[in-house]
Design a protein around this motif. Sequence first.
Motif, PDB file in Angstrom:
ATOM      1  N   PRO A 428      56.510  -5.584   0.750  1.00  0.00           N
ATOM      2  CA  PRO A 428      57.164  -5.818   1.957  1.00  0.00           C
ATOM      3  C   PRO A 428      56.767  -5.774   3.365  1.00  0.00           C
ATOM      4  O   PRO A 428      56.450  -6.669   3.445  1.00  0.00           O
ATOM      5  CB  PRO A 428      58.686  -5.308   1.865  1.00  0.00           C
ATOM      6  CG  PRO A 428      58.687  -4.707   0.215  1.00  0.00           C
ATOM      7  CD  PRO A 428      57.451  -4.326  -0.347  1.00  0.00           C
ATOM      8  N   THR A 429      56.315  -4.833   3.039  1.00  0.00           N
ATOM      9  CA  THR A 429      55.324  -3.779   4.637  1.00  0.00           C
ATOM     10  C   THR A 429      55.302  -4.629   5.352  1.00  0.00           C
ATOM     11  O   THR A 429      54.167  -5.000   5.742  1.00  0.00           O
ATOM     12  CB  THR A 429      55.290  -2.734   4.585  1.00  0.00           C
ATOM     13  OG1 THR A 429      56.635  -1.528   4.127  1.00  0.00           O
ATOM     14  CG2 THR A 429      55.464  -1.547   6.317  1.00  0.00           C
ATOM     15  N   ASP A 430      53.348  -4.575   3.398  1.00  0.00           N
ATOM     16  CA  ASP A 430      52.372  -5.229   3.528  1.00  0.00           C
ATOM     17  C   ASP A 430      52.154  -6.605   3.788  1.00  0.00           C
ATOM     18  O   ASP A 430      51.226  -7.311   5.026  1.00  0.00           O
ATOM     19  CB  ASP A 430      51.561  -4.981   2.404  1.00  0.00           C
ATOM     20  CG  ASP A 430      51.042  -3.172   3.246  1.00  0.00           C
ATOM     21  OD1 ASP A 430      51.173  -2.762   3.599  1.00  0.00           O
ATOM     22  OD2 ASP A 430      50.647  -3.264   1.833  1.00  0.00           O
ATOM     23  N   ILE A 431      53.411  -7.590   2.712  1.00  0.00           N
ATOM     24  CA  ILE A 431      53.734  -8.694   3.364  1.00  0.00           C
ATOM     25  C   ILE A 431      53.684  -9.224   4.998  1.00  0.00           C
ATOM     26  O   ILE A 431      53.443  -9.806   6.066  1.00  0.00           O
ATOM     27  CB  ILE A 431      54.419  -9.409   2.963  1.00  0.00           C
ATOM     28  CG1 ILE A 431      54.207  -8.935   0.850  1.00  0.00           C
ATOM     29  CG2 ILE A 431      54.875 -10.685   2.849  1.00  0.00           C
ATOM     30  CD1 ILE A 431      55.203  -9.277  -0.225  1.00  0.00           C
ATOM     31  N   LEU A 432      54.592  -8.376   5.242  1.00  0.00           N
ATOM     32  CA  LEU A 432      55.744  -8.548   6.792  1.00  0.00           C
ATOM     33  C   LEU A 432      54.156  -8.313   8.095  1.00  0.00           C
ATOM     34  O   LEU A 432      54.460  -8.977   9.225  1.00  0.00           O
ATOM     35  CB  LEU A 432      56.491  -7.695   7.276  1.00  0.00           C
ATOM     36  CG  LEU A 432      57.964  -8.159   6.302  1.00  0.00           C
ATOM     37  CD1 LEU A 432      59.296  -6.868   6.422  1.00  0.00           C
ATOM     38  CD2 LEU A 432      58.277  -9.480   7.022  1.00  0.00           C
ATOM     39  N   SER A 435      49.102  -9.060   5.468  1.00  0.00           N
ATOM     40  CA  SER A 435      48.419  -8.545   4.418  1.00  0.00           C
ATOM     41  C   SER A 435      47.723  -8.627   3.816  1.00  0.00           C
ATOM     42  O   SER A 435      48.424 -10.066   3.407  1.00  0.00           O
ATOM     43  CB  SER A 435      48.741  -6.547   4.429  1.00  0.00           C
ATOM     44  OG  SER A 435      47.607  -6.691   3.248  1.00  0.00           O
ATOM     45  N   ARG A 436      46.325  -8.840   3.597  1.00  0.00           N
ATOM     46  CA  ARG A 436      45.682 -10.027   2.596  1.00  0.00           C
ATOM     47  C   ARG A 436      44.967  -9.349   1.148  1.00  0.00           C
ATOM     48  O   ARG A 436      44.106  -9.972   1.165  1.00  0.00           O
ATOM     49  CB  ARG A 436      44.406 -10.900   3.118  1.00  0.00           C
ATOM     50  CG  ARG A 436      45.330 -11.739   3.953  1.00  0.00           C
ATOM     51  CD  ARG A 436      44.105 -13.188   4.838  1.00  0.00           C
ATOM     52  NE  ARG A 436      43.968 -14.169   3.917  1.00  0.00           N
ATOM     53  CZ  ARG A 436      45.465 -15.382   4.079  1.00  0.00           C
ATOM     54  NH1 ARG A 436      46.591 -15.327   4.868  1.00  0.00           N
ATOM     55  NH2 ARG A 436      45.345 -15.878   3.188  1.00  0.00           N
ATOM     56  N   HIS A 446      50.964 -14.174   0.357  1.00  0.00           N
ATOM     57  CA  HIS A 446      50.283 -14.850   1.410  1.00  0.00           C
ATOM     58  C   HIS A 446      51.132 -15.766   1.151  1.00  0.00           C
ATOM     59  O   HIS A 446      50.772 -16.712   2.651  1.00  0.00           O
ATOM     60  CB  HIS A 446      48.774 -14.748   1.195  1.00  0.00           C
ATOM     61  CG  HIS A 446      47.866 -15.212   0.398  1.00  0.00           C
ATOM     62  ND1 HIS A 446      48.202 -15.132  -0.852  1.00  0.00           N
ATOM     63  CD2 HIS A 446      47.448 -16.811   0.928  1.00  0.00           C
ATOM     64  CE1 HIS A 446      47.431 -16.174  -1.816  1.00  0.00           C
ATOM     65  NE2 HIS A 446      47.271 -16.802  -0.857  1.00  0.00           N
ATOM     66  N   LYS A 447      51.748 -16.731   0.150  1.00  0.00           N
ATOM     67  CA  LYS A 447      52.119 -18.098   1.120  1.00  0.00           C
ATOM     68  C   LYS A 447      53.657 -18.256   0.722  1.00  0.00           C
ATOM     69  O   LYS A 447      54.268 -18.576   1.268  1.00  0.00           O
ATOM     70  CB  LYS A 447      52.102 -18.476  -0.772  1.00  0.00           C
ATOM     71  CG  LYS A 447      50.352 -19.759  -0.538  1.00  0.00           C
ATOM     72  CD  LYS A 447      50.593 -20.057  -1.762  1.00  0.00           C
ATOM     73  CE  LYS A 447      48.795 -20.413  -2.775  1.00  0.00           C
ATOM     74  NZ  LYS A 447      48.918 -20.776  -3.829  1.00  0.00           N
ATOM     75  N   LEU A 448      54.039 -16.728   1.413  1.00  0.00           N
ATOM     76  CA  LEU A 448      55.597 -16.642   1.098  1.00  0.00           C
ATOM     77  C   LEU A 448      55.929 -16.919   3.264  1.00  0.00           C
ATOM     78  O   LEU A 448      55.057 -16.671   4.037  1.00  0.00           O
ATOM     79  CB  LEU A 448      56.622 -15.511   0.762  1.00  0.00           C
ATOM     80  CG  LEU A 448      56.506 -15.094  -0.196  1.00  0.00           C
ATOM     81  CD1 LEU A 448      56.638 -12.700  -0.051  1.00  0.00           C
ATOM     82  CD2 LEU A 448      57.455 -15.625  -1.023  1.00  0.00           C
TER      83      LEU A 448
END
Length: 888
Positions: A428-432, A435-436, A446-448
């Motif tokens: 979740p940290t990387d998503i926020l 990060s790709r 990455h589509k979230l």
Amino acid sequence: MESLLKKYFGYSEFRPYQKEVINNILQKRDCLAVMATGSGKSLCYQLPPLLVDKTAIVVSPLISLMQDQVMSLKQQGIRAEYLGSAQTDQSVNARAQKGEYRLLFMTPERACSISHSFWSKLLQAGICLFAVDEAHCISEWGHDFRVEYKQLDKLRAILLDVPFIGLTATATEKVRGDIINSLKMDDPYIAIGSFDRTNLFYAVKLLSRSSEFIENLVDEFSKSLGRSGPTIIYCTTIKDVEQVFKVFQDAGIKSGMYHGQMTNKAKQESHRSFIRDELQVMVATIAFGMGIDKPNVRQVIHYGCPKSLETYYQESGRCGRDGIASVCWLYYTRSDFAKAEFYCGETKSENQRRAVVESLMAAQRYCTITTCRRKFLLDYFGETSSTTNCGNCDNCLGSKKEHDVSREAFLLMACILSCKGSWGLNMPTDILRGSRAKKIMDNQFHKLPLHGLGKDHSANWWKSLAYQLISHVYTLETYINSFYLCISVSTKGKQYISSARLDHHPPLLLPLTSEMINGEEDPTITGGDLNGLATSEHEGFSEAESQLYHSLLEERTNLARRVGTAPYAICGDQTIKRLALIRPSTKARLANLDGVNQHFLMTHGDHFLETISRLAKGLNLSLDGEANIPVPPTVNIISKVDLTANSQRKLAPAKLQAWKMWSEDGLSIHQIASFPGRSAPIKPQTVLEYLLEAAQQGCNVNWTRFSEEVGLTNEIFMDITRAISKVGSRDKLKPIKDALPEEISYTHIKTCLTMQNCGMSLEMAPSPCIGTAANDEEAPRKVDDANSKTTALEVGNSLEGEMSVSCGDGLPLGKRQKVDGPEQSLTSLVIATEDGIVDWLKNYDDGVPIHDILEHFNGSGEESVIAMLNCLEGDFVIYKKNNVYRIL
Ligand SMILES: Nc1ncnc2c1ncn2[C@@H]1O[C@H](COP(=O)(O)OP(=O)(O)OP(=O)(O)O)[C@@H](O)[C@H]1O
């Protein structure tokens, strides 16, 4: 029991649970004592063998620990030894089986391999208990499981009728159950003390593992050098030990190191130097764990988080075992928590693996919380603590303001929920953070809609927030497959999410951690916190007293070097503190100090008294300062003036004023009672009581004049003396009054008793005053005594010049105490001698207050009785606790 506690250990009181455990041991009941590090568990097995004069077997995991204990016990005059390969004295084994030692230490391996014949011989001589120290090592659930501890149950079949005692500082409920089962304990008495080490200050900081950090640590340490006291720095790896040690050594700080790859000899040397105060800092791995018994470690610094919270509690607990304020700092990095797999390397069962992982998680929580650390520790060990602010940890002392993190908390929790499945915190940290990376693309994260919404904060910032949410139970971290931590949202977190929208969130206030404020891990250290320690240790000291304290510590170190022992084995820092504060001038005063035992008094008493006197003089400090424990005046010959001055200090102002009006201004009792300057008149009887108390306290009283005022004649004095003799006791006035004619009043009796208490014998009895209130110069009348053999007046006459008698008048004892002929039996005056006092005190297990002693030995003056008590105290024949004297 208290007597032996004082005699051997110098303490006047038991700490919580000590007495209960000892009593149960004496009744041969198995016991389990789970009490904090430094709470005094050892005493539970050290005292019973002295009480029953049999051997106590103590199983201890480490040779070094046994050696230190034996060294300390020997310094206390207790016969103690250990069995093991390191034992160089060949005679120990033979002497041990004859029961010559009160305490016999051995490792579990040794205990299990000792021959049957050894045990049976020792059993014949007498074994009073079998103690298993560090008993948590028995349990797979414990943080320090040792297989050999498991074998100890075999000894139950051999040591029949011997109570087994398990002792540990760290045992969760599971571990307690394991200890009881493994040792086959039969309905044990279980003592669970508080885990709270109130004298320890706890603090934690995220560190950047760098040479800059270590240099900062050294700088900080150097600033408080000389005041910070012995310090242990625990590192998680040998590499760290070597690195930290080098920086300290290069900075000129006397340091040692200790780790598993050193030779035994090098380890022993390092350990020895540290306990003998030759090193200021010991840099060590966990190998220097429970083997250290030094009570005056003032700081424990962890460079890296240990593998479990139990380990941390145990290692930080090495600090301040003597009860003096001490500091525990823990510096951690996040990578410390990624070692679960490594720590599980040697585990054998799934149970052990789970235990290891759970303990590491608890340690991680401890590091990352922003709430009270003490409360967290106590909760972990199952102790409910009512306070949420201990006032003695960084989180409670720091002014951590709460911030509204509702938006960020919402984003993080929503992201965790959106990821679904089992992910660690990185995902979740990387998503926020937008990060790709491959794992994100592969999972279509990455589509979230949340992807990239948290770019304005660093990854560490988000992780810190996550830890805050964990500690406030919005999110949860659980292990999957034993090792992999997985983050999820709790019910509380889900409730929060459902009450919020992307553009509106109810406030969520959380304190920010230092890394959230500073952004990154911080190479600086505490900013003067190590210094804070030095001040707290010297609380209550003036500058000069602090100097005296340090000189006495030095003196103790020199003495220990000469004797070949560790300074703390001579006496504890607390005792040195008391010595510096109270500065006793006599053996009796020294004996009365808590922590001073018979062996210390006899062996080092004179040396310390002489040193204190010399140093105090140089520092312009008076001796015999105000002690918490009231000490009797050490009077051998005290002048009237001194004694009166002393007494005046003890008297309440109203009483002192009454005495001055009567003796100095010459006012009568009635005049004093209704003195015009008084806001309201008081009763003459009250004035009379005041004067009698003043006399008891040593103020000069002209008994001739006093007797005249109260109408105490010689006949009445004699009648009262006879009545006391008949009743056989001076304890209660009523029986004496009942044995006397009606006209003899309570006032007469009290006056007569006070005169006797003041050391007046018939010989000194003021003759004319005991006449009939005539004038003092009048020739004494002859009054027949009951047996009409001799008269009080004839005897008293010889001292006519001493009509004004003070108590504590400094008269030669023999003269004051002499009672001629039949008067002796008549008056039942008991003259004090040292033997007499000892014999009499033997009748009173609970001890006797000074007042009763003086009352009983009514044939001797107060100061002479006190002088005898002082001598007996100084010789450790009697001791005083709560102002009550007991036989030792
Ligand atoms: N009744 C007492 N009064 C004052 N001090 C005491 C008393 N009993 C023990 N102590 C002191 O407390 C200190 C710690 O005691 P002890 O070594 O027995 O602790 P412990 O509980 O065994 O700790 P650990 O778990 O570290 O082994 C020692 O300096 C000891 O002399």
